[in-house]
Design a protein around this motif. Structure first.
Motif, short mmCIF file in Angstrom:
data_model
loop_
_atom_site.label_atom_id
_atom_site.label_comp_id
_atom_site.label_asym_id
_atom_site.label_seq_id
_atom_site.Cartn_x
_atom_site.Cartn_y
_atom_site.Cartn_z
N ARG A 1 -2.76 14.33 15.94
CA ARG A 1 -3.90 13.96 16.80
C ARG A 1 -5.24 14.22 16.12
O ARG A 1 -6.29 13.92 16.68
CB ARG A 1 -3.84 14.74 18.12
CG ARG A 1 -2.72 14.26 19.03
CD ARG A 1 -2.72 14.93 20.41
NE ARG A 1 -4.03 15.00 21.00
CZ ARG A 1 -4.65 16.14 21.33
NH1 ARG A 1 -4.07 17.30 21.14
NH2 ARG A 1 -5.84 16.12 21.87
N GLY A 2 -5.22 14.84 14.93
CA GLY A 2 -6.45 15.09 14.22
C GLY A 2 -7.10 16.42 14.51
O GLY A 2 -8.25 16.66 14.13
N VAL A 3 -6.39 17.33 15.19
CA VAL A 3 -6.91 18.66 15.46
C VAL A 3 -6.44 19.57 14.32
O VAL A 3 -5.24 19.79 14.17
CB VAL A 3 -6.44 19.20 16.83
CG1 VAL A 3 -7.00 20.60 17.08
CG2 VAL A 3 -6.85 18.25 17.95
N ILE A 4 -7.39 20.05 13.50
CA ILE A 4 -7.02 20.78 12.29
C ILE A 4 -7.11 22.30 12.44
O ILE A 4 -6.75 23.03 11.52
CB ILE A 4 -7.85 20.31 11.09
CG1 ILE A 4 -9.34 20.48 11.35
CG2 ILE A 4 -7.53 18.85 10.76
CD1 ILE A 4 -10.23 20.12 10.17
N ALA A 5 -7.57 22.79 13.57
CA ALA A 5 -7.60 24.23 13.84
C ALA A 5 -7.54 24.44 15.34
O ALA A 5 -8.01 23.61 16.12
CB ALA A 5 -8.87 24.84 13.27
N ASP A 6 -6.95 25.57 15.75
CA ASP A 6 -6.89 25.91 17.17
C ASP A 6 -8.30 26.06 17.72
O ASP A 6 -9.16 26.66 17.08
CB ASP A 6 -6.16 27.24 17.37
CG ASP A 6 -4.70 27.17 16.99
OD1 ASP A 6 -4.08 26.11 17.17
OD2 ASP A 6 -4.16 28.20 16.52
N MET A 7 -8.53 25.50 18.90
CA MET A 7 -9.83 25.68 19.54
C MET A 7 -9.67 25.83 21.04
O MET A 7 -8.88 25.13 21.67
CB MET A 7 -10.77 24.52 19.23
CG MET A 7 -10.47 23.25 19.96
SD MET A 7 -11.85 22.11 19.82
CE MET A 7 -10.94 20.64 19.48
N ALA A 8 -10.40 26.80 21.57
CA ALA A 8 -10.49 27.00 23.01
C ALA A 8 -11.93 27.44 23.27
O ALA A 8 -12.35 28.50 22.80
CB ALA A 8 -9.50 28.05 23.49
N MET A 9 -12.68 26.60 23.93
CA MET A 9 -14.09 26.90 24.15
C MET A 9 -14.58 26.31 25.46
O MET A 9 -14.00 25.36 25.99
CB MET A 9 -14.94 26.42 22.98
CG MET A 9 -14.91 24.94 22.74
SD MET A 9 -15.86 24.46 21.28
CE MET A 9 -14.57 24.40 20.08
N LEU A 10 -15.65 26.91 25.96
CA LEU A 10 -16.31 26.43 27.16
C LEU A 10 -17.80 26.56 26.92
O LEU A 10 -18.27 27.57 26.39
CB LEU A 10 -15.90 27.28 28.37
CG LEU A 10 -16.58 26.91 29.69
CD1 LEU A 10 -15.58 26.97 30.84
CD2 LEU A 10 -17.77 27.82 29.99
N THR A 11 -18.54 25.54 27.29
CA THR A 11 -20.00 25.62 27.29
C THR A 11 -20.48 25.41 28.71
O THR A 11 -19.90 24.62 29.47
CB THR A 11 -20.67 24.56 26.38
OG1 THR A 11 -20.29 23.26 26.82
CG2 THR A 11 -20.32 24.76 24.93
N ALA A 12 -21.53 26.13 29.08
CA ALA A 12 -22.12 25.98 30.40
C ALA A 12 -23.62 26.08 30.27
O ALA A 12 -24.12 26.90 29.49
CB ALA A 12 -21.60 27.07 31.34
N GLN A 13 -24.33 25.25 31.00
CA GLN A 13 -25.79 25.26 30.98
C GLN A 13 -26.31 25.79 32.30
O GLN A 13 -25.85 25.40 33.38
CB GLN A 13 -26.34 23.86 30.74
CG GLN A 13 -27.85 23.82 30.77
CD GLN A 13 -28.45 23.06 29.62
OE1 GLN A 13 -27.75 22.34 28.93
NE2 GLN A 13 -29.73 23.23 29.42
N ARG A 14 -27.29 26.69 32.18
CA ARG A 14 -28.04 27.16 33.35
C ARG A 14 -29.50 27.21 32.94
O ARG A 14 -29.87 28.00 32.08
CB ARG A 14 -27.57 28.52 33.81
CG ARG A 14 -28.35 29.00 35.02
CD ARG A 14 -27.77 30.25 35.60
NE ARG A 14 -28.58 30.68 36.71
CZ ARG A 14 -28.68 31.92 37.10
NH1 ARG A 14 -27.98 32.86 36.49
NH2 ARG A 14 -29.46 32.24 38.11
N GLY A 15 -30.28 26.34 33.50
CA GLY A 15 -31.69 26.28 33.13
C GLY A 15 -31.86 25.95 31.67
O GLY A 15 -31.26 25.01 31.15
#
Length: 183
Positions: free
Chosen positions: A132-146
């Motif tokens: 699938r083209g994923v070359i490294a494990d990744m687990a992330m979340l981004t959140a915006q507040r202001g």
């Protein structure tokens, strides 16, 4: 041996992309001056990552307005970065994901909108998957507040159940954003 070298290369690329994506003038600070290590408690992190130690400040990107805290645990490390929200949570997570994927693979990352965290929050959890083209494990979340974006990262979560990883990131993201001072 090749896998270890690939992981180091991917980590270096991800670090460079972090700097590329969120470059702001030297000396810039987040609007509220929050301490990233105060946004989550050790017990909150340990509930998701057994044996988590007390979070420690990480300051290598402060010149770019990025402040971070890192919790070590038996599975690796977990990082929370607080950065200026100039580019927005969606652009930040997509920019970070570039460091974990083959640029020739299209749509290799499944982004999940996470309701109820700040104005907007997205998560991505993908284990290594060359097909699938994923070359490294990744687990992330981004959140915006202001005027601020929080980025949570823990590659080890990607090696387990995807739904559990998304839930863990959501719980931690919700707690961290709730403690962010208004900007």
């Amino acid at each position: 041996m090749k896998i270890a070298c690939l992981s180091k290369s991917v980590a270096a690329l991800a670090a460079m992309l972090t700097l590329f994506v969120v470059v702001v003038p030297a000396g810039a600070k987040d609007a509220a001056g929050a301490d990233p290590c105060q946004l989550l408690t050790r017990s909150e992190v340990a509930a998701v990552m057994p044996g988590a130690q007390l979070g420690k400040p990480e300051s290598s990107r402060e010149a770019y307005g990025i402040r971070a805290c890192v919790w070590e645990w038996e599975g690796g490390s977990f990082a929370l970065q607080l950065l200026p929200g100039k580019h927005g949570a969606a652009n930040e997570i997509r920019g970070m994901a570039l460091g974990y994927t083959n640029p020739l693979a299209r749509n290799s990352v499944r982004y999940e909108t996470v309701p109820g965290i700040g104005e907007v929050a997205l998560a991505a959890v993908e284990p290594v998957d060359a097909a699938r083209g994923v070359i490294a494990d990744m687990a992330m979340l981004t959140a915006q507040r202001g005027a601020q974006v929080i980025l949570l990262q823990c590659a080890a979560l990607a090696r387990g159940d995807r739904a559990a990883a998304l839930k863990a990131l959501t719980v931690l993201g919700r707690a961290a954003v709730a403690r962010l001072p208004a900007s």
